[in-house]
Design a protein around this motif. Sequence first.
Motif, PDB file in Angstrom:
ATOM      1  N   ALA A  47       5.750   2.385   4.759  1.00  0.00           N
ATOM      2  CA  ALA A  47       6.638   1.574   5.594  1.00  0.00           C
ATOM      3  C   ALA A  47       8.054   2.117   5.507  1.00  0.00           C
ATOM      4  CB  ALA A  47       6.608   0.110   5.143  1.00  0.00           C
ATOM      5  N   ARG A  49      11.789   1.024   5.292  1.00  0.00           N
ATOM      6  CA  ARG A  49      12.516  -0.188   4.913  1.00  0.00           C
ATOM      7  C   ARG A  49      14.025   0.057   4.912  1.00  0.00           C
ATOM      8  NH1 ARG A  49      10.112  -2.823  -0.400  1.00  0.00           N
ATOM      9  NH2 ARG A  49      10.694  -0.814  -1.315  1.00  0.00           N
ATOM     10  N   THR A 106      13.662  -4.817   3.528  1.00  0.00           N
ATOM     11  CA  THR A 106      12.759  -5.318   4.558  1.00  0.00           C
ATOM     12  C   THR A 106      12.303  -4.186   5.472  1.00  0.00           C
ATOM     13  OG1 THR A 106      14.649  -5.883   5.979  1.00  0.00           O
ATOM     14  CG2 THR A 106      13.812  -7.612   4.517  1.00  0.00           C
ATOM     15  N   ILE A 107      11.168  -4.399   6.134  1.00  0.00           N
ATOM     16  CA  ILE A 107      10.595  -3.385   7.021  1.00  0.00           C
ATOM     17  C   ILE A 107      11.253  -3.478   8.394  1.00  0.00           C
ATOM     18  CG2 ILE A 107       8.482  -2.501   8.064  1.00  0.00           C
ATOM     19  CD1 ILE A 107       6.922  -3.778   5.796  1.00  0.00           C
ATOM     20  N   GLN A 153       9.939  -8.599   4.072  1.00  0.00           N
ATOM     21  CA  GLN A 153       9.496  -7.523   3.189  1.00  0.00           C
ATOM     22  C   GLN A 153       8.135  -6.966   3.600  1.00  0.00           C
ATOM     23  OE1 GLN A 153      10.400  -9.884  -0.661  1.00  0.00           O
ATOM     24  NE2 GLN A 153      10.407  -7.737  -1.269  1.00  0.00           N
ATOM     25  N   TYR A 154       7.321  -7.777   4.263  1.00  0.00           N
ATOM     26  CA  TYR A 154       5.937  -7.390   4.513  1.00  0.00           C
ATOM     27  C   TYR A 154       5.563  -7.352   5.996  1.00  0.00           C
ATOM     28  CZ  TYR A 154       5.876  -8.632  -0.422  1.00  0.00           C
ATOM     29  OH  TYR A 154       6.160  -8.718  -1.753  1.00  0.00           O
ATOM     30  N   GLY A 156       6.902  -5.595   9.718  1.00  0.00           N
ATOM     31  CA  GLY A 156       7.766  -4.827  10.598  1.00  0.00           C
ATOM     32  C   GLY A 156       6.957  -3.745  11.269  1.00  0.00           C
ATOM     33  N   ASP A 158       7.522  -0.472  11.807  1.00  0.00           N
ATOM     34  CA  ASP A 158       7.473   0.887  11.278  1.00  0.00           C
ATOM     35  C   ASP A 158       6.745   0.908   9.942  1.00  0.00           C
ATOM     36  OD1 ASP A 158       8.758   2.146  13.422  1.00  0.00           O
ATOM     37  OD2 ASP A 158      10.691   1.407  12.723  1.00  0.00           O
ATOM     38  N   ALA A 159       5.481   0.539  10.010  1.00  0.00           N
ATOM     39  CA  ALA A 159       4.606   0.498   8.839  1.00  0.00           C
ATOM     40  C   ALA A 159       3.176   0.696   9.315  1.00  0.00           C
ATOM     41  CB  ALA A 159       4.741  -0.831   8.102  1.00  0.00           C
ATOM     42  N   GLY A 162       0.816  -4.735   7.880  1.00  0.00           N
ATOM     43  CA  GLY A 162       1.780  -5.790   7.597  1.00  0.00           C
ATOM     44  C   GLY A 162       1.109  -7.146   7.550  1.00  0.00           C
ATOM     45  N   THR A 411       2.244   4.965  14.137  1.00  0.00           N
ATOM     46  CA  THR A 411       2.490   4.793  12.709  1.00  0.00           C
ATOM     47  C   THR A 411       1.362   5.285  11.805  1.00  0.00           C
ATOM     48  OG1 THR A 411       1.595   2.541  12.752  1.00  0.00           O
ATOM     49  CG2 THR A 411       3.947   2.796  13.188  1.00  0.00           C
TER      50      THR A 411
END
Length: 459
Positions: A47, A49, A106-107, A153-154, A156, A158-159, A162, A411
């Motif tokens: 991810a 962040r 955060t993501i 945090q979990y 977004g 760009d991961a 999630g 991603t």
Amino acid sequence: MGFIVDTCGFLRYNKVKSIQTNTIPFLLDDFPQGKIQKGMESMKTKAVRIHGKMDLRLEEIELPQVGPDDVQVKIISDSICMSTYKAAVEGAEHKRVPDDVAEHPTIVGHEFCGVIQEVGENWKNKYKPGQGFAIQPAHFYKGSQMAPGYSYQYCGGDAQYGNVPIETLLMDCLLPYNSDVYFYGSLSEPMSCIIGTFHAMYHTKAGSYEHQMGIVEGGKMALLASVGPMGLGAIDYALHCDRRPSLLVVTDIDDERLARAESIYTVEHAKELGIELHYVNTAKPGCDTKYLRELTGGTGYDDVICFAPVRPVVEQAGDILGYDGCLNFFAGPTNKEFKAEFNWYNVHYLYTHVVGTSGGNTSDMREAIDMMTSGKINPAAMITHIGGLNAVVDTTLNLPNIRGGKKLIYTQIELPLTAIADFEKLGETDPLFAKLAEITKRHNGLWSPEAEKYLLANK
């Protein structure tokens, strides 16, 4: 099948202070299905962040195990938004980024699409793995400004994976997305912002205090500085929505970008729809404010949307308004002291007025999805670059300096940020790009479902 996340607009309340887990304790009183639980096991995901100002990092993190009140997703695509760049510039000062982001990063990324991966026990009556969904995170929940892509945090875009925030589920903001074309899912977020802008326009009626919402059907409309990615989406929507103008004038100061827009949304096609379409380079002699008014027959415009936070452009937008004309300032300045002059004589005597929008709501997102999946609009024109998750950090931090439109990220793969215009040259030595060049040529030089499917199957 996929899900998408929309984070633009309508979040005008107190700034989020800290989001340290995937659940918010004060929400539980409104959620009778069960207490939030977290198991001991977790899964890892890559991810991007945000840790602070201009501090984005591609990292491997652990997601909490899916509890009874959680939904976990696999992310396939995310289109990078200028709003993410602004969040990177401002860091913890941004209204949606937590104050303690340095301690609890955060993501980033809020225009994303993928598939439901795992569903907690309390949501199995509503969601199933593999289903397609859209997420509208402008929740209006107790004034919260929290939004995926900024605050969590979990969760977004760009991961690789999630966990969907609990308030998204509580507010019924998981929307159906019945398509396996992931980039359309990503682009439905910016398209919903454009649709919201059109719906936010308003006009008045003599003797009444009620506002008539929406652009004037059959009216005269101008889109200023509007051949960037959001402007292209606005042209597409103006031509194909159910309240079309009779005159549409599109301006910019870049001949190359104007030519590209005209090659995609042609004057001939507009004429077939009953719309007189003009593309105007306002930097050229004789193409000034006076000329723009002359195109209306001297009446001025009913609806004007300004896509650039540039004082001369904003002032020109005001100067071309007609009687009861509505100006929408659809351009988020980073300068908090940004100002431009406006003709207050016309406000009083000609009823001209201004509205500003920065996003869409759930209804706008549903409309975007419906129009895309039914083929009424094709926002692929917004996309000029593709890349993998490894390209996100450099692309986001340098976004204002990279010419072109939307940068689309897949991603689950690694791929340098690559312009569609460079496919043919790269194809001389790389069979992947040779095939992608062949596909995009068949689609008027645009990214397409065919190109996406080939990339994901061969990368």
